[in-house]
Motif scaffolding. Structure first.
Motif, PDB file in Angstrom:
ATOM      1  N   HIS A 238       0.841  -1.189   0.000  1.00 23.17           N
ATOM      2  CA  HIS A 238       0.000   0.000   0.000  1.00 23.17           C
ATOM      3  C   HIS A 238       0.877   1.239   0.000  1.00 23.17           C
ATOM      4  O   HIS A 238       1.868   1.315   0.727  1.00 23.17           O
ATOM      5  CB  HIS A 238      -0.910  -0.015   1.231  1.00 23.17           C
ATOM      6  CG  HIS A 238      -1.827   1.157   1.327  1.00 23.17           C
ATOM      7  ND1 HIS A 238      -2.730   1.483   0.329  1.00 23.17           N
ATOM      8  CD2 HIS A 238      -1.985   2.080   2.301  1.00 23.17           C
ATOM      9  CE1 HIS A 238      -3.405   2.551   0.685  1.00 23.17           C
ATOM     10  NE2 HIS A 238      -2.976   2.938   1.882  1.00 23.17           N
ATOM     11  N   ARG A 239       0.528   2.215  -0.821  1.00 21.36           N
ATOM     12  CA  ARG A 239       1.292   3.443  -1.044  1.00 21.36           C
ATOM     13  C   ARG A 239       2.559   3.201  -1.868  1.00 21.36           C
ATOM     14  O   ARG A 239       3.369   4.115  -2.040  1.00 21.36           O
ATOM     15  CB  ARG A 239       1.663   4.146   0.274  1.00 21.36           C
ATOM     16  CG  ARG A 239       0.451   4.500   1.117  1.00 21.36           C
ATOM     17  CD  ARG A 239       0.846   5.349   2.323  1.00 21.36           C
ATOM     18  NE  ARG A 239      -0.283   5.568   3.194  1.00 21.36           N
ATOM     19  CZ  ARG A 239      -1.235   6.483   2.980  1.00 21.36           C
ATOM     20  NH1 ARG A 239      -1.163   7.245   1.907  1.00 21.36           N
ATOM     21  NH2 ARG A 239      -2.239   6.633   3.824  1.00 21.36           N
ATOM     22  N   GLY A 240       2.737   1.971  -2.378  1.00 19.85           N
ATOM     23  CA  GLY A 240       3.810   1.699  -3.316  1.00 19.85           C
ATOM     24  C   GLY A 240       3.250   1.656  -4.734  1.00 19.85           C
ATOM     25  O   GLY A 240       2.413   2.471  -5.118  1.00 19.85           O
ATOM     26  N   LEU A 241       3.720   0.698  -5.529  1.00 20.91           N
ATOM     27  CA  LEU A 241       3.178   0.562  -6.876  1.00 20.91           C
ATOM     28  C   LEU A 241       1.722   0.129  -6.857  1.00 20.91           C
ATOM     29  O   LEU A 241       0.942   0.512  -7.723  1.00 20.91           O
ATOM     30  CB  LEU A 241       4.023  -0.444  -7.673  1.00 20.91           C
ATOM     31  CG  LEU A 241       5.481  -0.040  -7.946  1.00 20.91           C
ATOM     32  CD1 LEU A 241       6.185  -1.139  -8.724  1.00 20.91           C
ATOM     33  CD2 LEU A 241       5.547   1.283  -8.689  1.00 20.91           C
ATOM     34  N   GLY A 242       1.344  -0.684  -5.871  1.00 17.10           N
ATOM     35  CA  GLY A 242      -0.053  -1.039  -5.690  1.00 17.10           C
ATOM     36  C   GLY A 242      -0.534  -2.170  -6.580  1.00 17.10           C
ATOM     37  O   GLY A 242       0.199  -2.712  -7.418  1.00 17.10           O
ATOM     38  N   SER A 243      -1.796  -2.508  -6.393  1.00 12.36           N
ATOM     39  CA  SER A 243      -2.383  -3.630  -7.125  1.00 12.36           C
ATOM     40  C   SER A 243      -2.616  -3.315  -8.598  1.00 12.36           C
ATOM     41  O   SER A 243      -2.597  -4.221  -9.437  1.00 12.36           O
ATOM     42  CB  SER A 243      -3.711  -4.024  -6.471  1.00 12.36           C
ATOM     43  OG  SER A 243      -3.530  -4.403  -5.123  1.00 12.36           O
ATOM     44  N   SER A 244      -2.838  -2.045  -8.924  1.00 14.29           N
ATOM     45  CA  SER A 244      -3.039  -1.709 -10.331  1.00 14.29           C
ATOM     46  C   SER A 244      -1.780  -1.991 -11.151  1.00 14.29           C
ATOM     47  O   SER A 244      -1.870  -2.411 -12.309  1.00 14.29           O
ATOM     48  CB  SER A 244      -3.443  -0.242 -10.458  1.00 14.29           C
ATOM     49  OG  SER A 244      -2.456   0.613  -9.891  1.00 14.29           O
ATOM     50  N   ALA A 245      -0.602  -1.766 -10.561  1.00 12.70           N
ATOM     51  CA  ALA A 245       0.642  -2.092 -11.262  1.00 12.70           C
ATOM     52  C   ALA A 245       0.765  -3.598 -11.480  1.00 12.70           C
ATOM     53  O   ALA A 245       1.253  -4.044 -12.527  1.00 12.70           O
ATOM     54  CB  ALA A 245       1.836  -1.565 -10.471  1.00 12.70           C
ATOM     55  N   LEU A 246       0.323  -4.389 -10.497  1.00 10.59           N
ATOM     56  CA  LEU A 246       0.344  -5.837 -10.676  1.00 10.59           C
ATOM     57  C   LEU A 246      -0.540  -6.251 -11.850  1.00 10.59           C
ATOM     58  O   LEU A 246      -0.161  -7.111 -12.653  1.00 10.59           O
ATOM     59  CB  LEU A 246      -0.144  -6.520  -9.395  1.00 10.59           C
ATOM     60  CG  LEU A 246       0.835  -6.579  -8.222  1.00 10.59           C
ATOM     61  CD1 LEU A 246       0.134  -7.096  -6.973  1.00 10.59           C
ATOM     62  CD2 LEU A 246       2.026  -7.470  -8.557  1.00 10.59           C
ATOM     63  N   MET A 247      -1.715  -5.652 -11.947  1.00 12.16           N
ATOM     64  CA  MET A 247      -2.627  -6.004 -13.026  1.00 12.16           C
ATOM     65  C   MET A 247      -2.040  -5.648 -14.391  1.00 12.16           C
ATOM     66  O   MET A 247      -2.128  -6.435 -15.343  1.00 12.16           O
ATOM     67  CB  MET A 247      -3.962  -5.283 -12.821  1.00 12.16           C
ATOM     68  CG  MET A 247      -4.681  -5.633 -11.536  1.00 12.16           C
ATOM     69  SD  MET A 247      -5.245  -7.338 -11.479  1.00 12.16           S
ATOM     70  CE  MET A 247      -6.545  -7.300 -12.711  1.00 12.16           C
ATOM     71  N   ILE A 248      -1.437  -4.477 -14.507  1.00  9.98           N
ATOM     72  CA  ILE A 248      -0.875  -4.061 -15.796  1.00  9.98           C
ATOM     73  C   ILE A 248       0.335  -4.909 -16.158  1.00  9.98           C
ATOM     74  O   ILE A 248       0.517  -5.302 -17.316  1.00  9.98           O
ATOM     75  CB  ILE A 248      -0.533  -2.563 -15.744  1.00  9.98           C
ATOM     76  CG1 ILE A 248      -1.830  -1.751 -15.742  1.00  9.98           C
ATOM     77  CG2 ILE A 248       0.355  -2.155 -16.914  1.00  9.98           C
ATOM     78  CD1 ILE A 248      -1.627  -0.260 -15.701  1.00  9.98           C
ATOM     79  N   ILE A 249       1.178  -5.221 -15.171  1.00 10.62           N
ATOM     80  CA  ILE A 249       2.324  -6.087 -15.450  1.00 10.62           C
ATOM     81  C   ILE A 249       1.847  -7.469 -15.886  1.00 10.62           C
ATOM     82  O   ILE A 249       2.385  -8.069 -16.834  1.00 10.62           O
ATOM     83  CB  ILE A 249       3.227  -6.182 -14.203  1.00 10.62           C
ATOM     84  CG1 ILE A 249       3.941  -4.840 -13.971  1.00 10.62           C
ATOM     85  CG2 ILE A 249       4.254  -7.296 -14.354  1.00 10.62           C
ATOM     86  CD1 ILE A 249       4.768  -4.796 -12.708  1.00 10.62           C
ATOM     87  N   GLY A 250       0.815  -8.008 -15.195  1.00 11.09           N
ATOM     88  CA  GLY A 250       0.281  -9.302 -15.597  1.00 11.09           C
ATOM     89  C   GLY A 250      -0.327  -9.279 -16.981  1.00 11.09           C
ATOM     90  O   GLY A 250      -0.207 -10.245 -17.746  1.00 11.09           O
ATOM     91  N   ALA A 251      -0.978  -8.177 -17.351  1.00 13.12           N
ATOM     92  CA  ALA A 251      -1.574  -8.074 -18.685  1.00 13.12           C
ATOM     93  C   ALA A 251      -0.500  -7.936 -19.758  1.00 13.12           C
ATOM     94  O   ALA A 251      -0.591  -8.542 -20.834  1.00 13.12           O
ATOM     95  CB  ALA A 251      -2.536  -6.892 -18.730  1.00 13.12           C
ATOM     96  N   LEU A 252       0.528  -7.119 -19.501  1.00 17.27           N
ATOM     97  CA  LEU A 252       1.592  -6.934 -20.477  1.00 17.27           C
ATOM     98  C   LEU A 252       2.456  -8.186 -20.625  1.00 17.27           C
ATOM     99  O   LEU A 252       3.081  -8.384 -21.674  1.00 17.27           O
ATOM    100  CB  LEU A 252       2.476  -5.745 -20.079  1.00 17.27           C
ATOM    101  CG  LEU A 252       1.827  -4.361 -20.212  1.00 17.27           C
ATOM    102  CD1 LEU A 252       2.780  -3.289 -19.722  1.00 17.27           C
ATOM    103  CD2 LEU A 252       1.424  -4.092 -21.656  1.00 17.27           C
ATOM    104  N   HIS A 253       2.494  -9.030 -19.594  1.00 20.13           N
ATOM    105  CA  HIS A 253       3.251 -10.273 -19.724  1.00 20.13           C
ATOM    106  C   HIS A 253       2.552 -11.246 -20.658  1.00 20.13           C
ATOM    107  O   HIS A 253       3.205 -12.017 -21.368  1.00 20.13           O
ATOM    108  CB  HIS A 253       3.449 -10.910 -18.346  1.00 20.13           C
ATOM    109  CG  HIS A 253       4.287 -12.151 -18.376  1.00 20.13           C
ATOM    110  ND1 HIS A 253       3.740 -13.414 -18.324  1.00 20.13           N
ATOM    111  CD2 HIS A 253       5.626 -12.312 -18.474  1.00 20.13           C
ATOM    112  CE1 HIS A 253       4.712 -14.306 -18.371  1.00 20.13           C
ATOM    113  NE2 HIS A 253       5.868 -13.674 -18.466  1.00 20.13           N
ATOM    114  N   VAL A 254       1.213 -11.218 -20.685  1.00 24.66           N
ATOM    115  CA  VAL A 254       0.466 -12.090 -21.592  1.00 24.66           C
ATOM    116  C   VAL A 254       0.553 -11.562 -23.022  1.00 24.66           C
ATOM    117  O   VAL A 254       0.836 -12.314 -23.961  1.00 24.66           O
ATOM    118  CB  VAL A 254      -1.004 -12.187 -21.135  1.00 24.66           C
ATOM    119  CG1 VAL A 254      -1.833 -12.972 -22.143  1.00 24.66           C
ATOM    120  CG2 VAL A 254      -1.087 -12.843 -19.768  1.00 24.66           C
TER     121      VAL A 254
END
Length: 444
Positions: A238-254
């Motif tokens: 929390h207050r870091g890259l956050g969950s939205s960054a995880l979602m975008i990284i996961g989407a860009l990896h696919v």
């Protein structure tokens, strides 16, 4: 008189037992008539709830209740299957992972719920089945969130939508029992939340056609394995890259090259969140921008972007050379270590309390009268005179001044009698206490 809350709890407990019996009869190929005879038999303990309904409301009301329970049990048994081998288990978990990766997780709360669900999926893959044991602290550490946040997303997202169900609350040294569902509960069955939790990332009814198609797209495409591997790091706290960054990284990896409009659908984020998160990732040199498309930087999944000599730092920050560096730049370094230390302290305190409960204590003090020990029942056995304390938890004999070999001071300050036959039951301890009380009264 029995309070209304106790009656409600007893009724819910009886209903769960009745439903479990109905599922067993349905899975064994029984009928509703056999279930009725079983529950209404006076010698069958599991049918107490149904018989109580018959006595209180009449036989017809009890029969209607049994038929409703049987209908629900038949549907539940027909929609499930028995996993007969480990291969079938892995097939079920793989299908669940695919469903998770193609389900839209809109809003910060749902993205946090995805982290909790992915943590439980990790545990399920290790345990070899959707049913397993895990504590809240263990799950929170795996997902990289606090226990409070975990409880909120479980009660508001995962449980209502059928993704996760806690079958039994943990007690003692055992964790809670969890079961992974398939998220088949209807989205409209979820209770309405307060208005402050309704963001623009929750689109209205598609029939209203108020939003463009990318915002209302029902298909997502992320790699939850990458999310499960990165979500516990301090950089995504929390207050870091956050969950939205995880979602975008996961989407860009696919799909390596996507526009912002495509990421809105594949990562289940709003357009504003996508732009804001991509700028934050670019500031740490984790994504590259070429025209309208965005891709992950080389070695980005290991937390390393391009070298410092190849990158010119932007005005928002300096390129990071690892996830630890990202966490330091976001001021979230050490969050997971502090969380684990807090959980370790809580576990130690809880286990210490359990150890105190299983100790055999004698609620008495001791004096020496005519060369023999006499037990003196004390009204406050936790208040032992300081003069009786000795190093190592020993007890000083008030007459001789030496350590009494049969006595110790327990962790809560009470006297603990140690004897060769110390494995006494509660009834034996109560009898010894009564005998000591009688002996003391006779001496006094």
């Amino acid at each position: 008189m029995v309070s209304r809350e106790n009656r409600r709890s007893a009724a819910e407990h009886g209903h769960r037992i009745t439903a479990a019996i109905a599922c067993h009869v349905a899975r064994a190929g029984g009928t509703v008539d056999e279930l009725t005879r079983l529950l209404l038999h006076p010698d069958h303990e599991g049918g107490r709830h149904a018989r109580h309904i018959a006595v209180r409301s009449g036989q017809s009301r009890a029969l209607d209740y049994i038929r409703r329970v049987w209908a629900s049990a038949s549907v539940a048994v027909a929609s499930t299957r028995i996993l007969g081998s480990r291969q079938q288990t892995y097939e079920v978990l793989a299908a669940l992972r695919d469903r998770i990766e193609t389900t839209p997780w809109r809003g910060e709360r749902e993205r946090t719920a995805l982290r909790v669900l992915r943590a439980h999926l990790n545990f399920a893959e290790i345990a070899g089945g959707p049913l397993r044991h895990a504590s809240e602290r263990q799950t929170a550490e795996e997902a990289g969130i606090s226990r409070t946040t975990l409880r909120v997303v479980y009660e508001t997202v995962l449980k209502p939508r059928g993704w996760l169900r806690r079958l039994r609350v943990g007690h003692g040294r055992e964790g809670s029992t969890w079961y992974l569902g398939d998220g088949s509960a209807d989205h409209h069955d979820v209770p309405a939340r307060l208005s402050r939790f309704r963001t623009t990332q929750y689109p209205p009814d598609p029939a209203l056609e108020e939003w463009p198609t990318p915002e209302t797209g029902a298909a997502a495409d992320i790699d939850s394995t990458v999310i499960g591997r990165l979500m516990g790091h301090d950089a995504f706290a929390h207050r870091g890259l956050g969950s939205s960054a995880l979602m975008i990284i996961g989407a860009l990896h696919v799909c390596p090259a996507q526009t912002v409009g495509e990421l809105v659908g594949s990562a289940s984020v709003s357009r504003a969140t996508a732009y804001r998160t991509l700028r934050r990732l670019a500031a740490h040199d984790l994504v590259n921008h070429s025209g309208e498309t965005w891709t992950l930087a080389p070695r980005a999944l290991e937390g390393f972007g391009a070298s410092l000599s190849q990158t010119v730092p932007g005005p928002t920050g300096h390129p990071a050379q690892g996830w630890d560096a990202v966490a330091r730049q976001c001021d979230t370094a050490g969050v997971s270590a502090r969380r684990k230390a807090l959980h370790a302290a809580e576990r130690a305190g809880y286990r210490e309390a359990l150890d105190r409960l299983v100790e055999h204590r004698s609620k008495a003090v001791v004096i020496v009268r005519d060369g023999r020990q006499v037990l003196v029942p004390a009204p406050r056995p936790d208040e032992i005179p300081s003069a009786w304390h000795a190093p190592g938890g020993c007890v000083l004999d008030p007459v001789t001044g030496r350590a009494a070999p049969d006595w110790r001071i327990a962790t809560d300050g009470r006297l603990l009698l140690i004897t060769p036959a110390d494995q006494r039951s509660y009834d034996e301890l109560a009898a010894a206490h009564t005998e000591a009380l009688s002996e003391w009264e006779s001496v006094a």
